[in-house]
Design an enzyme around this catalytic site. Structure first.
Site, PDB file in Angstrom:
ATOM      1  N   GLY A 236       0.826  -1.198   0.000  1.00 34.75           N
ATOM      2  CA  GLY A 236       0.000   0.000   0.000  1.00 34.75           C
ATOM      3  C   GLY A 236       0.857   1.244   0.000  1.00 34.75           C
ATOM      4  CB  SER A 237      -0.015   4.769   0.616  1.00 34.19           C
ATOM      5  OG  SER A 237      -0.412   4.792   1.984  1.00 34.19           O
ATOM      6  CB  THR A 238       5.209   5.692   1.403  1.00 33.70           C
ATOM      7  OG1 THR A 238       5.789   5.076   0.243  1.00 33.70           O
ATOM      8  CG2 THR A 238       6.321   6.021   2.391  1.00 33.70           C
ATOM      9  N   GLY A 241       1.918   2.478   5.209  1.00 37.11           N
ATOM     10  CA  GLY A 241       2.864   1.394   5.442  1.00 37.11           C
ATOM     11  C   GLY A 241       3.843   1.682   6.559  1.00 37.11           C
ATOM     12  CD  GLU A 258       4.836  -3.230  -3.939  1.00 37.93           C
ATOM     13  OE1 GLU A 258       4.708  -2.012  -4.213  1.00 37.93           O
ATOM     14  OE2 GLU A 258       4.095  -4.115  -4.377  1.00 37.93           O
TER      15      GLU A 258
END
Length: 490
Positions: A236-238, A241, A258
């Site tokens: 997913g998004s930084t 995450g 990831e």
């Protein structure tokens, strides 16, 4: 393997806990909508913290017995799951279109990629090897064994729901772990309940897989922060995450992350422009650009810049848009209104900052026109953010060093591509870009089951696929055997 239909009795309006399909009871419901028609296709129970507890506790009690199964038994379950997916391929393609807005080319590619991941996973029970090492202590034998971590929590996204769930779930199960899966609330069926059905049909024992749909804001911390799982696999998004990783790490669970990307497509003055444009169109517009490894920025040498922009804009304007169930459609809907509005806001801000709108920029419902922006730079909203839409900012550069500098001017480092007929030049640029994956004379959207997949910088930690995913779902255990009496100093 039983000959089961794709959907369980009563449809998808249930959770899958401890081997049972559980109705909603007094739980809230998540309405699953077709992003093109906005029609409801299911009402899925929203899992609770209590459901997460039950799923993990059942997983822990089931895992030890599952890990003791011989490798051929675990591989057999994965093989049976592959067969079930193949038997229901067309139904799954249709379901991906209805739930995630996937066009046929994307849906078919996703099913085949997921099956490839499963085929690779079927070999893992036979690849749980270790090593033997001599000892510095007389009469001692050292053995290092690869063993399952135990329980794996998986939090998966909505853009490639089947594939990005399966690439964590299948290897974890094959390696002898049990799994608790929380799919994205936009795609709880193809990212979650469908996997439950696949593995139920394949004969996985009760408790080895549970699927708990729910909103991340409500049960995300319970899934990531539970004290039972030893690995938390997140895609997913930084921003989200980083929070998931921090939550998992408090219990010393391994975060396999990831995260987001801001991927470049570098086109040199020595590139084959037709090939570069072909790659640029595919890499920017497949699945409406809603891919972590899609092209976020086109970096084009100033000598070929105008020609590239014209060709890219012409191709973008010709792409068929609309209903993803129409076989000719290339650009289907964005997943929901908030994503669509964010994409259009990035485009508007970039135009206000000086970018030229070559084509696109408008929308019909959730279908955003494929959009090309020229005269762009790295600081514009559509370039510096992961726009996650069918938007192609084209940025000029003057030298290879400048291309590398522009490419690296981001917190991300996931994927990328470089086009040049001079392979030495292309390799030097590729080597200079800080990214986990890069593709020469291609585009960034590549994923192969046997090749390491993952990013650098704030695009994540760890790797999926091949031998590397085994590092995430297994651990190494040192066992020593003292065959002869040992002399101690006291």
């Amino acid at each position: 393997m039983t000959d089961l239909p794709l959907a369980p009795d009563g449809g998808w309006d249930s959770l899958y806990l401890a081997g049972d399909w559980t109705d909603s009871g007094d739980r809230d419901a998540i309405t699953v909508e077709n992003p093109y028609t906005r029609e409801s296709i299911a009402s899925v129970p929203a899992g609770t913290d209590a459901d997460v507890d039950r799923a993990y506790e059942t997983a822990a009690s089931a895992q030890e017995t599952w890990a003791k199964q011989p490798p051929q038994a675990r591989a057999g379950v994965i093989s049976a799951a592959i067969q079930f997916v193949g038997d229901h391929r067309e139904e799954i393609v249709e379901l991906l279109a209805r739930e995630s807005g996937s066009t046929r080319v994307k849906s078919e590619a996703e099913v085949e990629t997921a099956r490839g991941m499963m085929q690779q996973a079927a070999s893992y029970p036979f690849r749980m090897d270790g090593q033997h090492a001599d000892s510095i202590t007389p009469g001692k034998e050292n053995v290092a064994e690869r063993v399952p971590v135990g329980v794996v929590g998986v939090i998966s996204p909505w853009n490639f729901p089947l594939h990005l769930s399966m690439r964590a779930v299948a290897p974890a199960i094959a390696a002898g772990n049990s799994v608790v899966l929380k799919p994205a609330s936009n795609t709880p069926i193809t990212g979650g309940l469908l996997l439950a059905r696949i593995f139920e049909a394949a004969g996985v024992p009760e408790g080895v897989l549970s699927v708990v749909p729910g909103r991340g804001s409500e049960i995300g911390d319970a899934v990531a922060g539970h004290d039972i799982p030893r690995t938390i696999a997140f895609t997913g998004s930084t921003e989200i995450g980083q929070g998931v990783a921090a939550t998992a790490a408090r219990n010393c669970a391994l975060p396999a992350m990831e995260l987001g990307g801001n991927n470049v497509h570098v086109v040199t003055d020595d590139a084959d422009l037709e090939r570069a444009v072909d790659g640029g169109v595919f890499g920017s517009f497949l699945h409406q650009g809603q891919i972590c490894i899609s092209i976020n920025r086109h970096l084009v040498h100033e000598d070929v810049y105008d020609e590239y922009v014209d060709a890219l804009a012409d191709r973008a304007a010709s792409l068929p848009t609309g209903d993803p169930t129409d076989d000719d459609t290339v650009i289907g809907p964005i997943i929901d209104e908030s994503q669509r509005d964010q994409i259009l806001e990035y485009v508007e801000e970039s135009v206000d900052a000086g970018a030229t709108l070559e084509t696109g920029g408008d929308h019909d419902g959730l279908v955003v026109e494929p959009t090309v922006l020229s005269d762009a730079d790295n600081d514009m909203a559509a370039a510096c953010n992961e726009h996650f839409g069918p938007v192609a900012p084209v940025i000029p550069y003057a030298s290879d060093d400048e291309a590398i500098e522009l490419a690296n001017d981001t917190i991300h480092g996931l994927s990328g591509s470089v086009h040049s007929e001079d392979l030495e030049q292309a390799r030097e640029i590729a080597d200079g870009i800080e990214t986990g994956m890069i593709h020469i004379n291609d585009q960034p959207v590549n994923d192969e089951p046997h090749v390491p997949f993952g990013g650098m910088k704030q695009s994540g930690m760890g790797r999926y696929n091949g031998e590397q995913i085994l590092e995430e779902v297994t651990t190494t255990k040192w066992i020593s055997i003292q065959h002869e009496p040992r002399e101690y100093p006291f």
